[in-house]
Design a protein around this motif. Sequence first.
Motif, PDB file in Angstrom:
ATOM      1  N   SER A 113     -49.175  -0.997 -22.803  1.00 42.35           N
ATOM      2  CA  SER A 113     -50.518  -1.259 -22.276  1.00 42.35           C
ATOM      3  C   SER A 113     -51.605  -0.523 -23.041  1.00 42.35           C
ATOM      4  N   ALA A 114     -51.242   0.527 -23.789  1.00 37.19           N
ATOM      5  CA  ALA A 114     -52.225   1.326 -24.515  1.00 37.19           C
ATOM      6  C   ALA A 114     -52.655   0.614 -25.795  1.00 37.19           C
ATOM      7  N   PRO A 115     -53.884   0.861 -26.254  1.00 38.08           N
ATOM      8  CA  PRO A 115     -54.331   0.269 -27.529  1.00 38.08           C
ATOM      9  C   PRO A 115     -53.508   0.799 -28.689  1.00 38.08           C
ATOM     10  N   ARG A 116     -53.258  -0.038 -29.665  1.00 38.10           N
ATOM     11  CA  ARG A 116     -52.534   0.416 -30.851  1.00 38.10           C
ATOM     12  C   ARG A 116     -53.416   1.334 -31.666  1.00 38.10           C
ATOM     13  N   GLN A 117     -52.820   2.398 -32.207  1.00 38.63           N
ATOM     14  CA  GLN A 117     -53.570   3.405 -32.951  1.00 38.63           C
ATOM     15  C   GLN A 117     -53.494   3.198 -34.458  1.00 38.63           C
ATOM     16  N   PRO A 158     -47.532  -0.258 -37.990  1.00 38.96           N
ATOM     17  CA  PRO A 158     -46.183   0.048 -37.486  1.00 38.96           C
ATOM     18  C   PRO A 158     -45.352   0.911 -38.420  1.00 38.96           C
ATOM     19  N   TRP A 159     -46.013   1.738 -39.261  1.00 37.77           N
ATOM     20  CA  TRP A 159     -45.262   2.477 -40.276  1.00 37.77           C
ATOM     21  C   TRP A 159     -44.371   3.556 -39.680  1.00 37.77           C
ATOM     22  N   TRP A 160     -44.728   4.055 -38.478  1.00 38.90           N
ATOM     23  CA  TRP A 160     -43.894   5.085 -37.865  1.00 38.90           C
ATOM     24  C   TRP A 160     -42.505   4.557 -37.506  1.00 38.90           C
ATOM     25  N   VAL A 161     -42.362   3.228 -37.428  1.00 38.11           N
ATOM     26  CA  VAL A 161     -41.046   2.656 -37.136  1.00 38.11           C
ATOM     27  C   VAL A 161     -40.051   3.021 -38.236  1.00 38.11           C
ATOM     28  N   LEU A 162     -40.536   3.126 -39.470  1.00 41.48           N
ATOM     29  CA  LEU A 162     -39.658   3.456 -40.589  1.00 41.48           C
ATOM     30  C   LEU A 162     -39.047   4.850 -40.425  1.00 41.48           C
ATOM     31  N   ALA A 163     -39.767   5.752 -39.757  1.00 38.62           N
ATOM     32  CA  ALA A 163     -39.219   7.080 -39.481  1.00 38.62           C
ATOM     33  C   ALA A 163     -38.431   7.100 -38.180  1.00 38.62           C
ATOM     34  N   ALA A 164     -38.868   6.291 -37.207  1.00 37.13           N
ATOM     35  CA  ALA A 164     -38.240   6.327 -35.883  1.00 37.13           C
ATOM     36  C   ALA A 164     -36.834   5.739 -35.900  1.00 37.13           C
ATOM     37  N   VAL A 165     -36.612   4.691 -36.671  1.00 39.94           N
ATOM     38  CA  VAL A 165     -35.301   4.031 -36.678  1.00 39.94           C
ATOM     39  C   VAL A 165     -34.192   4.976 -37.141  1.00 39.94           C
ATOM     40  N   PRO A 166     -34.322   5.627 -38.298  1.00 39.44           N
ATOM     41  CA  PRO A 166     -33.244   6.570 -38.679  1.00 39.44           C
ATOM     42  C   PRO A 166     -33.128   7.744 -37.716  1.00 39.44           C
ATOM     43  N   LEU A 167     -34.254   8.156 -37.096  1.00 40.46           N
ATOM     44  CA  LEU A 167     -34.198   9.265 -36.144  1.00 40.46           C
ATOM     45  C   LEU A 167     -33.341   8.908 -34.932  1.00 40.46           C
ATOM     46  N   MET A 186     -30.297   3.342 -24.031  1.00 39.47           N
ATOM     47  CA  MET A 186     -30.950   2.222 -24.696  1.00 39.47           C
ATOM     48  C   MET A 186     -32.416   2.086 -24.295  1.00 39.47           C
ATOM     49  N   SER A 187     -32.726   2.374 -23.024  1.00 37.57           N
ATOM     50  CA  SER A 187     -34.125   2.285 -22.585  1.00 37.57           C
ATOM     51  C   SER A 187     -34.977   3.339 -23.285  1.00 37.57           C
ATOM     52  N   LEU A 188     -34.417   4.521 -23.486  1.00 37.37           N
ATOM     53  CA  LEU A 188     -35.176   5.573 -24.169  1.00 37.37           C
ATOM     54  C   LEU A 188     -35.283   5.314 -25.667  1.00 37.37           C
ATOM     55  N   VAL A 189     -34.229   4.761 -26.258  1.00 37.70           N
ATOM     56  CA  VAL A 189     -34.324   4.346 -27.656  1.00 37.70           C
ATOM     57  C   VAL A 189     -35.409   3.277 -27.809  1.00 37.70           C
ATOM     58  N   GLY A 190     -35.423   2.327 -26.882  1.00 38.56           N
ATOM     59  CA  GLY A 190     -36.467   1.298 -26.910  1.00 38.56           C
ATOM     60  C   GLY A 190     -37.854   1.895 -26.750  1.00 38.56           C
ATOM     61  N   LEU A 191     -37.999   2.905 -25.886  1.00 40.53           N
ATOM     62  CA  LEU A 191     -39.295   3.563 -25.695  1.00 40.53           C
ATOM     63  C   LEU A 191     -39.761   4.227 -26.983  1.00 40.53           C
ATOM     64  N   VAL A 192     -38.862   4.902 -27.685  1.00 41.80           N
ATOM     65  CA  VAL A 192     -39.220   5.545 -28.952  1.00 41.80           C
ATOM     66  C   VAL A 192     -39.678   4.504 -29.972  1.00 41.80           C
ATOM     67  N   LEU A 193     -38.962   3.392 -30.057  1.00 43.86           N
ATOM     68  CA  LEU A 193     -39.325   2.365 -31.048  1.00 43.86           C
ATOM     69  C   LEU A 193     -40.647   1.689 -30.695  1.00 43.86           C
ATOM     70  N   ALA A 246     -43.345   4.081 -31.615  1.00 45.13           N
ATOM     71  CA  ALA A 246     -43.533   4.079 -33.065  1.00 45.13           C
ATOM     72  C   ALA A 246     -44.321   2.850 -33.509  1.00 45.13           C
ATOM     73  N   TRP A 247     -44.035   1.708 -32.906  1.00 43.50           N
ATOM     74  CA  TRP A 247     -44.754   0.474 -33.248  1.00 43.50           C
ATOM     75  C   TRP A 247     -46.231   0.587 -32.881  1.00 43.50           C
ATOM     76  N   GLN A 248     -46.527   1.268 -31.760  1.00 48.96           N
ATOM     77  CA  GLN A 248     -47.921   1.441 -31.337  1.00 48.96           C
ATOM     78  C   GLN A 248     -48.674   2.386 -32.268  1.00 48.96           C
ATOM     79  N   GLY A 249     -47.970   3.271 -32.937  1.00 50.85           N
ATOM     80  CA  GLY A 249     -48.594   4.091 -33.973  1.00 50.85           C
ATOM     81  C   GLY A 249     -49.281   5.349 -33.506  1.00 50.85           C
ATOM     82  N   ASP A 250     -49.088   5.754 -32.248  1.00 44.28           N
ATOM     83  CA  ASP A 250     -49.700   6.987 -31.760  1.00 44.28           C
ATOM     84  C   ASP A 250     -48.671   8.110 -31.871  1.00 44.28           C
TER      85      ASP A 250
END
Length: 256
Positions: free
Chosen positions: A142-146, A149-158, A186-193, A196-200
């Motif tokens: 629901s929050a505005p994107r900041q 989606p580049w943080w996804v590249l770091a979040a996935v290996p993490l 899985m829900s928490l992994v999804g939350l992290v991803l 990361a997509w939102q970019g904040d």
Amino acid sequence: MDRWRLRFGSMMVTSSSPRVRAVLAHCAANLGGVDTHVMVLAVALAFTAVLNWVAVARGDHVVDLITRPTFLLLLGGLAWSVAAVPGSAQGAAERVLPPVIGALGLSLATDLLLLTATEARYLLGLSTSLLGHVAWGWAVVSAPRQAGPWWVLAAVPLVVVLHGRWGRDVIRFAGRQRGIVFLHVMSLVGLVLVAAWQGDVVVLGGSTLLLVSWLVLGHDRFCLERRWAPALVMVTYHAALVLLVVGLIGDGTFRP
């Protein structure tokens, strides 16, 4: 030499140092419009968190029973108050505040159930905790994107490393609770991803700490019990919730 003056309420601060002037200017910009009760809530929140960490480390169940729900009540009040601060992004706050309050309410219900756990309350607490993770995901979406989606590249290996190091064992040794434990991870992994997509980066940090807290808790319960684990769980849990609230609702009040 010219001295720079800045007034915080009734207190006058003076300095001739350029670095100090820059820090004070940043504080004035971010805290100048904060109501006194918001600052009181923030101080009370920090004090309650420290009390809880000490109580958990010492095994003081009575203080833990008081401070753990009090922390969540204070954090909910702080989130509500910060969203109402004049000058905050009211449109974004109106969208984000309901799921944030819902997630904190579910966290409160979870803690109360687990602090007074019977077998039935424990299973119900796992369910409310899972719903809380879903509510945090709703708040993040629901929050505005900041940013992009580049943080996804770091979040996935993490998350791959965290799951491989701890999550897999937690699920494997959960026994009859393996299904709901898998859903939690899985829900928490999804939350992290999603964060990361939102970019904040603040929200991403909170989401990651929430995953770490749950993995430490699960590893301590199902795999290998350690004396320091309960305190670490609470420190990372509280830090995660504060970062999520600040990232989603803070709007510059408590963040750069």
